[in-house]
Design a protein around this motif. Sequence first.
Motif, PDB file in Angstrom:
ATOM      1  N   ASN A 161      34.611  25.439  33.451  1.00 14.66           N
ATOM      2  CA  ASN A 161      35.569  25.057  34.486  1.00 14.66           C
ATOM      3  C   ASN A 161      36.324  26.489  35.172  1.00 14.66           C
ATOM      4  OD1 ASN A 161      37.042  23.627  36.379  1.00 14.66           O
ATOM      5  ND2 ASN A 161      38.323  22.657  34.990  1.00 14.66           N
ATOM      6  N   THR A 177      33.923  28.730  36.957  1.00 15.35           N
ATOM      7  CA  THR A 177      33.701  28.382  38.028  1.00 15.35           C
ATOM      8  C   THR A 177      34.631  28.640  39.106  1.00 15.35           C
ATOM      9  OG1 THR A 177      32.212  26.294  37.138  1.00 15.35           O
ATOM     10  CG2 THR A 177      33.052  26.026  39.294  1.00 15.35           C
ATOM     11  N   HIS A 178      36.048  28.422  38.725  1.00 11.76           N
ATOM     12  CA  HIS A 178      37.053  28.507  39.620  1.00 11.76           C
ATOM     13  C   HIS A 178      37.300  30.010  39.900  1.00 11.76           C
ATOM     14  CE1 HIS A 178      38.786  24.521  39.038  1.00 11.76           C
ATOM     15  NE2 HIS A 178      39.762  24.872  39.955  1.00 11.76           N
ATOM     16  N   ASP A 206      34.613  32.082  40.158  1.00 13.15           N
ATOM     17  CA  ASP A 206      33.559  32.580  40.806  1.00 13.15           C
ATOM     18  C   ASP A 206      33.687  32.031  42.339  1.00 13.15           C
ATOM     19  OD1 ASP A 206      32.126  33.844  39.093  1.00 13.15           O
ATOM     20  OD2 ASP A 206      30.767  32.061  38.630  1.00 13.15           O
ATOM     21  N   GLN A 207      34.339  30.544  42.416  1.00 16.06           N
ATOM     22  CA  GLN A 207      34.618  30.201  43.755  1.00 16.06           C
ATOM     23  C   GLN A 207      35.544  31.008  44.344  1.00 16.06           C
ATOM     24  OE1 GLN A 207      36.182  26.374  42.735  1.00 16.06           O
ATOM     25  NE2 GLN A 207      33.960  25.502  42.881  1.00 16.06           N
ATOM     26  N   GLU A 208      36.672  31.638  43.751  1.00 15.47           N
ATOM     27  CA  GLU A 208      37.505  32.368  44.473  1.00 15.47           C
ATOM     28  C   GLU A 208      37.026  33.597  44.953  1.00 15.47           C
ATOM     29  OE1 GLU A 208      40.791  31.990  45.106  1.00 15.47           O
ATOM     30  OE2 GLU A 208      41.065  30.123  44.095  1.00 15.47           O
ATOM     31  N   ASP A 211      33.838  34.399  45.381  1.00 16.55           N
ATOM     32  CA  ASP A 211      32.878  33.822  46.616  1.00 16.55           C
ATOM     33  C   ASP A 211      33.623  33.390  47.938  1.00 16.55           C
ATOM     34  OD1 ASP A 211      30.763  34.040  44.985  1.00 16.55           O
ATOM     35  OD2 ASP A 211      30.581  32.026  44.598  1.00 16.55           O
ATOM     36  N   TYR A 212      34.736  32.844  47.772  1.00 21.28           N
ATOM     37  CA  TYR A 212      35.748  32.429  49.103  1.00 21.28           C
ATOM     38  C   TYR A 212      36.211  34.023  49.790  1.00 21.28           C
ATOM     39  CZ  TYR A 212      39.363  30.786  52.118  1.00 21.28           C
ATOM     40  OH  TYR A 212      40.122  30.369  53.069  1.00 21.28           O
ATOM     41  N   ASN A 213      35.998  35.046  49.135  1.00 21.82           N
ATOM     42  CA  ASN A 213      36.357  36.274  49.641  1.00 21.82           C
ATOM     43  C   ASN A 213      35.397  37.302  49.878  1.00 21.82           C
ATOM     44  OD1 ASN A 213      39.574  36.213  50.058  1.00 21.82           O
ATOM     45  ND2 ASN A 213      39.321  35.380  47.998  1.00 21.82           N
ATOM     46  N   LYS A 216      36.261  41.214  38.349  1.00 26.17           N
ATOM     47  CA  LYS A 216      35.870  39.849  38.082  1.00 26.17           C
ATOM     48  C   LYS A 216      34.913  39.724  36.844  1.00 26.17           C
ATOM     49  CE  LYS A 216      32.510  36.459  39.792  1.00 26.17           C
ATOM     50  NZ  LYS A 216      31.311  37.005  39.212  1.00 26.17           N
ATOM     51  N   THR A 235      35.362  37.540  33.641  1.00 24.95           N
ATOM     52  CA  THR A 235      34.618  36.446  33.007  1.00 24.95           C
ATOM     53  C   THR A 235      34.038  36.892  31.601  1.00 24.95           C
ATOM     54  OG1 THR A 235      33.621  36.091  35.368  1.00 24.95           O
ATOM     55  CG2 THR A 235      32.316  35.415  33.591  1.00 24.95           C
TER      56      THR A 235
END
Length: 177
Positions: free
Chosen positions: A93, A96-97, A99-101, A103-105, A124, A128
């Motif tokens: 979890n 995933t959060h 990576d999403q942050e 990927d959003y940028n 990043k 991880t």
Amino acid sequence: MNTDFILQLVAYTIPALITAAIAYMSFNKLFEKQTRKDLYLLEQLKSQTTVDLQALKLQAFERLIILIERIDLKKLVLRVNPNSEDKTLYLLNLITHLDQEFDYNVSQQVYVSSELWQILVQTKNDITELIQITSANPNILDATQLRQALISQTTQIEQKLEVVRKAIKLEANTITE
């Protein structure tokens, strides 16, 4: 009779020709004014739709600072609560959060140097890796313990994040000077 007809024809034709000439000149001036107005509006529209590259770059730097704040391990752990006591699920979890942050940028890399982007990617990846290494500790049995262990290790990441913040600010200052 022919002369009367010709005089009558001339009497009607001359005012009609004069009226037509005046109308032509008036409409011609009106069309010219409208054309100039349209060209002016087109130029205004073109200048308004021109993208200010410096403003886009500054927005990109702002987004990257926000990204750094959101992937800060301490803030990430406090924001993402465990759904269960399973530490593996919590690990997934968190990643995933993260990576999403990121990927959003990811589109912000267009506006920054490749060196700065590599620093962000490495940061990043370091976060991880720290999450995975901490999770692999056999003394950590559940998500709550993983969360506490990650919070206690945030000083390592804080220093890296401060370096990234300084790099972002330094690069942002180069475009505003």
